[in-house]
Design a protein around this motif. Sequence first.
Motif, mmCIF file in Angstrom:
data_model
loop_
_atom_site.group_PDB
_atom_site.id
_atom_site.type_symbol
_atom_site.label_atom_id
_atom_site.label_comp_id
_atom_site.label_asym_id
_atom_site.label_seq_id
_atom_site.Cartn_x
_atom_site.Cartn_y
_atom_site.Cartn_z
ATOM 1 N N ASN A 193 0.856 -1.184 0.000
ATOM 2 C CA ASN A 193 0.000 0.000 0.000
ATOM 3 C C ASN A 193 0.888 1.229 0.000
ATOM 4 O O ASN A 193 1.743 1.386 0.878
ATOM 5 N N GLU A 194 0.727 2.079 -1.017
ATOM 6 C CA GLU A 194 1.457 3.338 -1.134
ATOM 7 C C GLU A 194 2.966 3.169 -0.912
ATOM 8 O O GLU A 194 3.555 3.771 -0.021
ATOM 9 N N GLY A 229 -1.296 0.721 -4.545
ATOM 10 C CA GLY A 229 -1.661 2.056 -5.010
ATOM 11 C C GLY A 229 -0.617 3.094 -4.648
ATOM 12 O O GLY A 229 -0.232 3.211 -3.481
ATOM 13 N N SER A 271 1.037 6.792 -4.032
ATOM 14 C CA SER A 271 0.655 8.109 -3.538
ATOM 15 C C SER A 271 1.934 8.801 -3.072
ATOM 16 O O SER A 271 2.541 8.353 -2.093
ATOM 17 N N HIS A 315 -3.644 6.398 -5.826
ATOM 18 C CA HIS A 315 -4.446 6.976 -4.751
ATOM 19 C C HIS A 315 -4.400 8.490 -4.872
ATOM 20 O O HIS A 315 -3.357 9.057 -5.221
ATOM 21 N N VAL A 342 -8.172 3.295 -9.635
ATOM 22 C CA VAL A 342 -8.077 4.245 -8.523
ATOM 23 C C VAL A 342 -8.532 3.493 -7.276
ATOM 24 O O VAL A 342 -9.723 3.364 -7.013
ATOM 25 N N SER A 343 -7.564 2.977 -6.532
ATOM 26 C CA SER A 343 -7.899 2.092 -5.420
ATOM 27 C C SER A 343 -8.115 2.825 -4.101
ATOM 28 O O SER A 343 -8.535 2.205 -3.116
ATOM 29 N N GLU A 344 -7.841 4.110 -4.066
ATOM 30 C CA GLU A 344 -8.261 4.966 -2.948
ATOM 31 C C GLU A 344 -8.480 6.370 -3.481
ATOM 32 O O GLU A 344 -7.577 6.960 -4.067
ATOM 33 N N VAL A 345 -9.680 6.877 -3.261
ATOM 34 C CA VAL A 345 -9.971 8.284 -3.508
ATOM 35 C C VAL A 345 -10.942 8.704 -2.420
ATOM 36 O O VAL A 345 -11.871 7.973 -2.080
ATOM 37 N N TYR A 372 -12.653 5.941 -0.311
ATOM 38 C CA TYR A 372 -12.090 5.783 1.029
ATOM 39 C C TYR A 372 -12.688 6.852 1.941
ATOM 40 O O TYR A 372 -12.408 8.042 1.743
ATOM 41 N N SER A 373 -13.511 6.448 2.910
ATOM 42 C CA SER A 373 -13.852 5.106 3.309
ATOM 43 C C SER A 373 -15.306 5.104 3.790
ATOM 44 O O SER A 373 -15.982 6.128 3.730
#
Length: 307
Positions: free
Chosen positions: A9-10, A52, A54, A79, A111-114, A146-147
């Motif tokens: 993650n990131e 993702g 970032s 992200h 886009v796995s986190e926005v 998120y989230s």
Amino acid sequence: MIDSVMFWNEPNNKSHWDPALDPDWSRFAAMINLAGSAVAGVNPGMTRVLGGISPIDPNYIRHLGTLGVLDSVDVIAVHGFPLDWNLWQIHEWPAKVAEIEAVAPHHPVWVSEVGVGSFGAEEVQVFGVQKTAELLVGRVPRVYWYSLFDLPREWGATTRHKEAEGSSYYRHFYMGLIREDGTPKPGLDAYAPHAAEMGLMQWFHFEDPRLPTAVEWMKRLDVRHLRTGLSWADSFRPNALDWFDRQMEALQDFDVMVTFCFTPEHLGQGRHHTSPPDDPQQFADFCAAMIERYAPAMPARATAGRI
């Protein structure tokens, strides 16, 4: 149940990967290459997603390509939080996606986190949900908001520098569509019309008591896609597999992208969850074991008859 796996993650964010211990990301690349191969060995049809990134940095993706990482994943994820942490405006989303597409034309970009928090005002989050849906739904194959829940203040955010980050740290606690006390924010009503197309990203802490409530809300909203995590570090806790089993059973009605991340302190060079592991094969083995347990390859159907 699991339709895709995300490796880390990131990784280009120092809150999640320590650049002092791996300044050229060669150790990260070796770990991901091993994990990609291990997962493919268990389930060749599993979609493998690069953790993702970032910030959204095409040069970082280009660099990982030189290290072979793009050969080990099927999808690149990004992200973005332009109204909270990023130094660009929300309407730049399509251009940001295009930057990554340009350097990795053979990989879909998800886009796995926005997200947009309610730290300043809940009305800002309503605008953020609506504008994000307008800009990204249909532009990329997958989007994960998120989230669902605000992060309880007493739990603390999984970031290295905590209160030293100032207001950036406290924004972590206001990213949910539902407040800590369980009441919906106005942003939830803004999200509801898009729930079938814009999934959710929700971390569940070890033995998280919010899991049943989350499932109820997601079914009520008609959420189809969920991104969550199985922590490598948590796998060393007592009764870890019991918790993992309960979590994955509860989520069986959704298409789940599961994120594998967080180095166990006793296995990391820096004795911290952001550290490269001493032996990257151990991370690959964890990924393979989780896929074997929750998403093994289905056997080929027997032929109906013989000639």
